[in-house]
Motif scaffolding. Sequence first.
Motif, PDB file in Angstrom:
ATOM      1  N   UNK A   7      60.775  70.705  11.942  1.00  0.00           N
ATOM      2  CA  UNK A   7      59.561  69.885  11.811  1.00  0.00           C
ATOM      3  C   UNK A   7      59.913  68.404  11.858  1.00  0.00           C
ATOM      4  N   UNK A   8      60.998  68.034  11.187  1.00  0.00           N
ATOM      5  CA  UNK A   8      61.417  66.623  11.197  1.00  0.00           C
ATOM      6  C   UNK A   8      61.766  66.173  12.616  1.00  0.00           C
ATOM      7  N   UNK A   9      62.490  67.005  13.330  1.00  0.00           N
ATOM      8  CA  UNK A   9      62.892  66.654  14.695  1.00  0.00           C
ATOM      9  C   UNK A   9      61.689  66.474  15.605  1.00  0.00           C
ATOM     10  N   UNK A  10      60.749  67.411  15.520  1.00  0.00           N
ATOM     11  CA  UNK A  10      59.588  67.378  16.416  1.00  0.00           C
ATOM     12  C   UNK A  10      58.584  66.295  16.043  1.00  0.00           C
ATOM     13  N   UNK A  11      58.505  65.962  14.768  1.00  0.00           N
ATOM     14  CA  UNK A  11      57.502  64.988  14.311  1.00  0.00           C
ATOM     15  C   UNK A  11      58.031  63.568  14.214  1.00  0.00           C
ATOM     16  N   UNK A  12      59.353  63.459  14.001  1.00  0.00           N
ATOM     17  CA  UNK A  12      59.917  62.144  13.760  1.00  0.00           C
ATOM     18  C   UNK A  12      59.588  61.628  12.373  1.00  0.00           C
ATOM     19  N   UNK A  13      59.097  62.542  11.509  1.00  0.00           N
ATOM     20  CA  UNK A  13      58.701  62.173  10.158  1.00  0.00           C
ATOM     21  C   UNK A  13      59.681  62.774   9.153  1.00  0.00           C
ATOM     22  N   UNK A  14      59.960  62.035   8.074  1.00  0.00           N
ATOM     23  CA  UNK A  14      60.938  62.447   7.080  1.00  0.00           C
ATOM     24  C   UNK A  14      60.284  63.280   5.986  1.00  0.00           C
ATOM     25  N   UNK A  15      60.855  64.477   5.752  1.00  0.00           N
ATOM     26  CA  UNK A  15      60.338  65.349   4.699  1.00  0.00           C
ATOM     27  C   UNK A  15      60.620  64.730   3.338  1.00  0.00           C
ATOM     28  N   UNK A  16      59.635  64.760   2.488  1.00  0.00           N
ATOM     29  CA  UNK A  16      59.760  64.170   1.166  1.00  0.00           C
ATOM     30  C   UNK A  16      59.290  62.736   1.118  1.00  0.00           C
ATOM     31  N   UNK A  17      59.177  62.136   2.297  1.00  0.00           N
ATOM     32  CA  UNK A  17      58.695  60.755   2.393  1.00  0.00           C
ATOM     33  C   UNK A  17      57.360  60.713   3.128  1.00  0.00           C
ATOM     34  N   UNK A  18      57.346  61.238   4.355  1.00  0.00           N
ATOM     35  CA  UNK A  18      56.142  61.209   5.186  1.00  0.00           C
ATOM     36  C   UNK A  18      55.308  62.488   5.066  1.00  0.00           C
TER      37      UNK A  18
END
Length: 442
Positions: free
Chosen positions: A141-152
Amino acid sequence: MKFNGIYNDLISGKEKLALVGLGYVGMPIAVEFAKHVPVIGFDINETRVNEYKNGIDATNEIGDAIQNTTVDFTADPKRLKEAKFIIVAVPTPVKDDNSPDLKPVKGASALVGQNMQPGTIVVFESTVYPGVTEDICIPIIEKESGLKCGVDWKIGYSPERINPGDRVHTLTKIQKIVSGMDEESATEIKKVYDIVIKAGTFSVSTIKTAEAVKVIENSQRDINIAFMNEIAMICDKMQIDTDEVLAGMNTKWNALGFRPGLVGGHCIGVDPYYLTNAAEKLGYHSQIILNGRKVNDSMGAFVADAAIKQMIEAGMAPKKATVVILGITFKENCPDTRNSKVVDIIKHLKEFDINPIVSDSWADPDVAKKEYGVELTEFKKLPKADCVIVAVGHNEYRSMSMMEIKTLFKDGLVDEEKVLIDVKSIYRMDELRASGMSFWRL
């Protein structure tokens, strides 16, 4: 970024909830949540989505409620961007070697990542071994979204406990295990599920714990059924009726009530392999769980062998016999054919050049053909049989009298030449004996 306002935004209609995967698990969840909050129901199967839009529920899990639900069904993954709370309920099968097949979960993770907005909470319900959600799903999910888990965005896990075909233990009546990656996400996830779970939710401290709860509870059932299957095989050799033994045993207050049978489906026949596979990676080799699986996976062949033996004892040549099997779904009164162990009966009979005719009004003929290569025959078009194997306890089979069952056999056969195999022990022993037929039951 704050995540503790999602519950309120859902209740007020300001934000939406999305379901990824609309099968036997996802569909009831979507419909139940839609009674309270805006819901987007997504599935990659456009045919299934169109059926839902037209008020057709092929899973038979919610019935006529499909016609009145407010779920916004779609096969467009971009619609997931509209949701702030995403539940993933895709299947988790095993491969031919019984190792976990995580392709559906990985695919769903990629779709979510590609179509997720910041500030979203993602909850997985798919049955997995401990560690999958955090070690496999988060990186995708992080790779595909470019969003950081726990932050974004944040993540949690709440294992499904739906029992397909069960009209008593339904979604809202089964206590739900919930977990989150931290206190904030866990609290919000619990509040959201409490909207629909009347039985209440049970919070556990970590996602791995929640993942373990699911695979262990089903492994426990698998082991107990394996014990009963082994008892059935022992009783068969001793020429003792297993059903009568269990009826007597269950008069004691601490009897567990398990029964022998074919163990298939999407949970009990699969989850133990997820647990033992994870354990083996850590250097522990199962002593009990895999042996239970070995017993349960052997029951289809055991039933087939019993049918062949019964036919020989009745004076017929099995290769020349017409064998009819009633039922192919993995359980009664349910259209679900996933991991059906009736197929093992069919395969074993074919090894002896016996090609059974199979009928099941609950099952989808196209699915049976595609998944197992089995052509289903309508009940009224069945040929007259030498041997009838009642493999699934559908209500229509349970309600048949001995006289009605006898009409399934070839004209001219005397009663003792008619072989009836009652896999689920759905017929009373006194009726079977009085029928004069040659019978066997597990």
